[in-house]
Motif scaffolding. Structure first.
Motif, PDB file in Angstrom:
ATOM      1  N   SER A   1       0.771  -1.336  -0.020  1.00 15.90           N
ATOM      2  CA  SER A   1       0.016  -0.008  -0.032  1.00 15.90           C
ATOM      3  C   SER A   1       0.965   1.338   0.034  1.00 15.90           C
ATOM      4  CB  SER A   1      -0.813   0.149   1.180  1.00 15.90           C
ATOM      5  OG  SER A   1      -0.142   0.330   2.496  1.00 15.90           O
ATOM      6  N   THR A   2       0.258   2.329  -0.350  1.00 16.38           N
ATOM      7  CA  THR A   2       0.852   3.430   0.094  1.00 16.38           C
ATOM      8  C   THR A   2       0.846   3.864   1.423  1.00 16.38           C
ATOM      9  OG1 THR A   2      -1.419   4.612  -0.196  1.00 16.38           O
ATOM     10  CG2 THR A   2      -0.067   4.727  -2.432  1.00 16.38           C
ATOM     11  N   VAL A   3       1.492   4.819   1.711  1.00 19.17           N
ATOM     12  CA  VAL A   3       1.545   5.188   3.199  1.00 19.17           C
ATOM     13  C   VAL A   3       0.164   5.518   3.568  1.00 19.17           C
ATOM     14  CG1 VAL A   3       2.423   6.991   4.876  1.00 19.17           C
ATOM     15  CG2 VAL A   3       3.882   6.250   3.194  1.00 19.17           C
ATOM     16  N   LEU A   4      -0.144   4.617   4.647  1.00 21.60           N
ATOM     17  CA  LEU A   4      -1.428   4.942   5.387  1.00 21.60           C
ATOM     18  C   LEU A   4      -1.713   6.368   6.188  1.00 21.60           C
ATOM     19  CD1 LEU A   4      -2.061   1.546   7.232  1.00 21.60           C
ATOM     20  CD2 LEU A   4      -2.624   2.020   4.735  1.00 21.60           C
ATOM     21  N   SER A   5      -2.790   6.824   5.805  1.00 24.17           N
ATOM     22  CA  SER A   5      -3.260   7.918   6.583  1.00 24.17           C
ATOM     23  C   SER A   5      -3.582   7.554   8.014  1.00 24.17           C
ATOM     24  CB  SER A   5      -4.585   8.746   6.271  1.00 24.17           C
ATOM     25  OG  SER A   5      -5.698   7.655   6.332  1.00 24.17           O
ATOM     26  N   SER A   6      -3.547   8.437   8.838  1.00 33.12           N
ATOM     27  CA  SER A   6      -3.539   8.199  10.284  1.00 33.12           C
ATOM     28  C   SER A   6      -4.793   7.800  10.563  1.00 33.12           C
ATOM     29  CB  SER A   6      -3.272   9.394  11.330  1.00 33.12           C
ATOM     30  OG  SER A   6      -4.162  10.440  10.756  1.00 33.12           O
ATOM     31  N   ARG A   7      -5.933   8.006  10.016  1.00 29.60           N
ATOM     32  CA  ARG A   7      -7.226   7.277  10.264  1.00 29.60           C
ATOM     33  C   ARG A   7      -7.200   5.633   9.756  1.00 29.60           C
ATOM     34  NH1 ARG A   7     -12.806   8.871   6.712  1.00 29.60           N
ATOM     35  NH2 ARG A   7     -14.112   7.464   7.770  1.00 29.60           N
ATOM     36  N   ALA A   8      -6.707   5.691   8.449  1.00 25.53           N
ATOM     37  CA  ALA A   8      -6.704   4.300   8.073  1.00 25.53           C
ATOM     38  C   ALA A   8      -5.627   3.302   8.848  1.00 25.53           C
ATOM     39  CB  ALA A   8      -6.046   4.162   6.444  1.00 25.53           C
ATOM     40  N   ALA A   9      -4.571   4.130   9.405  1.00 26.03           N
ATOM     41  CA  ALA A   9      -3.579   3.138  10.277  1.00 26.03           C
ATOM     42  C   ALA A   9      -4.314   2.817  11.438  1.00 26.03           C
ATOM     43  CB  ALA A   9      -2.382   3.928  10.618  1.00 26.03           C
ATOM     44  N   ARG A  10      -5.215   3.602  12.125  1.00 27.91           N
ATOM     45  CA  ARG A  10      -6.047   3.406  13.375  1.00 27.91           C
ATOM     46  C   ARG A  10      -7.012   2.369  12.882  1.00 27.91           C
ATOM     47  NH1 ARG A  10      -5.847   8.873  13.861  1.00 27.91           N
ATOM     48  NH2 ARG A  10      -8.050   9.073  13.139  1.00 27.91           N
ATOM     49  N   SER A  11      -7.609   2.502  11.940  1.00 27.80           N
ATOM     50  CA  SER A  11      -8.879   1.325  11.458  1.00 27.80           C
ATOM     51  C   SER A  11      -8.352  -0.051  11.451  1.00 27.80           C
ATOM     52  CB  SER A  11      -9.629   1.702  10.222  1.00 27.80           C
ATOM     53  OG  SER A  11      -8.718   1.484   9.127  1.00 27.80           O
ATOM     54  N   VAL A  12      -6.971  -0.159  11.036  1.00 30.62           N
ATOM     55  CA  VAL A  12      -6.406  -1.371  10.888  1.00 30.62           C
ATOM     56  C   VAL A  12      -5.607  -1.916  12.288  1.00 30.62           C
ATOM     57  CG1 VAL A  12      -4.431  -2.838   9.444  1.00 30.62           C
ATOM     58  CG2 VAL A  12      -5.919  -1.097   8.446  1.00 30.62           C
ATOM     59  N   ALA A  13      -4.735  -0.956  12.772  1.00 34.46           N
ATOM     60  CA  ALA A  13      -3.998  -1.217  14.009  1.00 34.46           C
ATOM     61  C   ALA A  13      -4.702  -2.431  15.040  1.00 34.46           C
ATOM     62  CB  ALA A  13      -3.728  -0.047  14.758  1.00 34.46           C
ATOM     63  N   GLY A  14      -6.243  -1.975  15.290  1.00 35.85           N
ATOM     64  CA  GLY A  14      -6.634  -2.715  16.408  1.00 35.85           C
ATOM     65  C   GLY A  14      -7.145  -4.212  15.991  1.00 35.85           C
ATOM     66  N   ARG A  15      -7.068  -4.651  14.661  1.00 34.51           N
ATOM     67  CA  ARG A  15      -7.408  -5.567  14.150  1.00 34.51           C
ATOM     68  C   ARG A  15      -6.218  -6.707  13.857  1.00 34.51           C
ATOM     69  NH1 ARG A  15     -12.410  -4.512  13.218  1.00 34.51           N
ATOM     70  NH2 ARG A  15     -13.056  -2.441  12.641  1.00 34.51           N
ATOM     71  N   LEU A  16      -4.831  -6.093  13.975  1.00 34.38           N
ATOM     72  CA  LEU A  16      -3.686  -6.873  13.692  1.00 34.38           C
ATOM     73  C   LEU A  16      -3.172  -7.506  14.862  1.00 34.38           C
ATOM     74  CD1 LEU A  16      -1.605  -4.018  11.839  1.00 34.38           C
ATOM     75  CD2 LEU A  16      -2.892  -5.734  10.781  1.00 34.38           C
ATOM     76  N   ALA A  17      -2.779  -8.923  14.458  1.00 38.94           N
ATOM     77  CA  ALA A  17      -1.990  -9.637  15.425  1.00 38.94           C
ATOM     78  C   ALA A  17      -0.724 -10.260  14.986  1.00 38.94           C
ATOM     79  CB  ALA A  17      -2.981 -10.905  15.804  1.00 38.94           C
ATOM     80  N   PRO A  18       0.145 -10.326  15.782  1.00 39.08           N
ATOM     81  CA  PRO A  18       1.390 -10.739  15.010  1.00 39.08           C
ATOM     82  C   PRO A  18       1.462 -12.412  14.899  1.00 39.08           C
ATOM     83  CG  PRO A  18       1.770 -10.791  17.481  1.00 39.08           C
ATOM     84  CD  PRO A  18       0.387  -9.875  17.205  1.00 39.08           C
ATOM     85  N   ALA A  19       2.125 -12.622  13.788  1.00 39.65           N
ATOM     86  CA  ALA A  19       2.200 -14.019  13.357  1.00 39.65           C
ATOM     87  C   ALA A  19       2.235 -15.069  14.579  1.00 39.65           C
ATOM     88  CB  ALA A  19       3.034 -14.332  12.175  1.00 39.65           C
ATOM     89  N   ASP A  20       1.424 -15.864  14.526  1.00 34.24           N
ATOM     90  CA  ASP A  20       1.488 -16.844  15.696  1.00 34.24           C
ATOM     91  C   ASP A  20       2.019 -18.119  15.197  1.00 34.24           C
ATOM     92  OD1 ASP A  20      -0.832 -17.151  14.225  1.00 34.24           O
ATOM     93  OD2 ASP A  20      -2.028 -17.480  16.031  1.00 34.24           O
ATOM     94  N   GLY A  21       3.103 -18.666  15.283  1.00 38.05           N
ATOM     95  CA  GLY A  21       3.617 -19.840  14.684  1.00 38.05           C
ATOM     96  C   GLY A  21       4.398 -19.619  13.674  1.00 38.05           C
ATOM     97  N   PRO A  22       4.627 -20.600  12.745  1.00 37.30           N
ATOM     98  CA  PRO A  22       5.248 -20.403  11.366  1.00 37.30           C
ATOM     99  C   PRO A  22       4.746 -19.499  10.558  1.00 37.30           C
ATOM    100  CG  PRO A  22       5.194 -22.632  11.885  1.00 37.30           C
ATOM    101  CD  PRO A  22       4.458 -22.091  12.758  1.00 37.30           C
ATOM    102  N   HIS A  23       5.231 -18.560   9.689  1.00 38.78           N
ATOM    103  CA  HIS A  23       4.592 -17.826   8.532  1.00 38.78           C
ATOM    104  C   HIS A  23       5.156 -17.996   7.478  1.00 38.78           C
ATOM    105  CE1 HIS A  23       3.311 -14.097   6.497  1.00 38.78           C
ATOM    106  NE2 HIS A  23       2.378 -13.685   7.658  1.00 38.78           N
ATOM    107  N   PRO A  24       4.306 -17.994   6.370  1.00 41.14           N
ATOM    108  CA  PRO A  24       4.915 -18.379   4.919  1.00 41.14           C
ATOM    109  C   PRO A  24       6.045 -17.574   4.545  1.00 41.14           C
ATOM    110  CG  PRO A  24       2.560 -17.982   5.050  1.00 41.14           C
ATOM    111  CD  PRO A  24       2.797 -18.188   6.496  1.00 41.14           C
TER     112      PRO A  24
END
Length: 119
Positions: A31-54
Motif C-alpha cells: 500500500s501507499t503510506v496509510l493516513s492516520s485514520r486508515a492506520a488506526r482502523s487497521v491497527a486494532g485488528r492486527l495480530a502478530p504471526a502466531d507460529g510459522p509464517h509463509p
C-alpha cells in the motif's frame, strides 16, 4: 495482508497478500503510506504471526529498484482490506504500483477473496 511496515499499533504500509489456488499465501503488493485514520482502523485488528509464517526469512525492498530492505512485522493473515489498484501487474501477478487502502472489510474473511493462480 501478510505483513506491515511500522509497529502493529501504528502501521505505516500494508504488505498485501492473497491465497493462491495451491493454498499458499502470495505477496501481491504494497500500500501507499496509510493516513492516520486508515492506520488506526487497521491497527486494532492486527495480530502478530502466531507460529510459522509463509514469509519467514523473506525480505522486501524499501523502494522499487532499491537494495535497501524494508523492516516489516509479519502478521496473522486474517484481515481483509478493500483497496484501489491499477491494472498493471508483473509476470508473477503482483501489482506494479502501490495500492490505496479504502477500508477494512470486517464482513469478509481471507477465504472470501478471489484466489490467484499458483505459480
Amino acid at each position: 495482508m501478510g505483513a506491515v511496515s511500522g509497529p502493529l499499533s501504528a502501521p505505516r504500509t500494508l504488505l498485501l497478500a492473497r491465497y493462491d489456488t495451491a493454498g499458499q499465501l502470495r505477496y501481491v503488493g504494497r500500500s501507499t503510506v496509510l493516513s492516520s485514520r486508515a492506520a488506526r482502523s487497521v491497527a486494532g485488528r492486527l495480530a502478530p504471526a502466531d507460529g510459522p509464517h509463509p514469509w519467514e526469512g523473506r525480505s522486501f525492498s524499501a523502494r522499487w529498484g532499491s537494495t535497501e530492505l524494508l523492516d516489516v512485522v509479519l502478521v496473522r493473515p486474517a484481515v481483509v482490506v478493500e483497496v484501489a489498484v491499477d491494472t498493471a501487474v508483473d509476470p508473477s501477478g503482483r501489482w506494479r504500483h502501490p495500492v490505496r487502502m479504502h477500508r477494512v472489510r470486517t464482513d469478509l474473511a481471507p477465504v472470501d477473496v478471489e484466489l490467484v493462480r499458483a505459480s
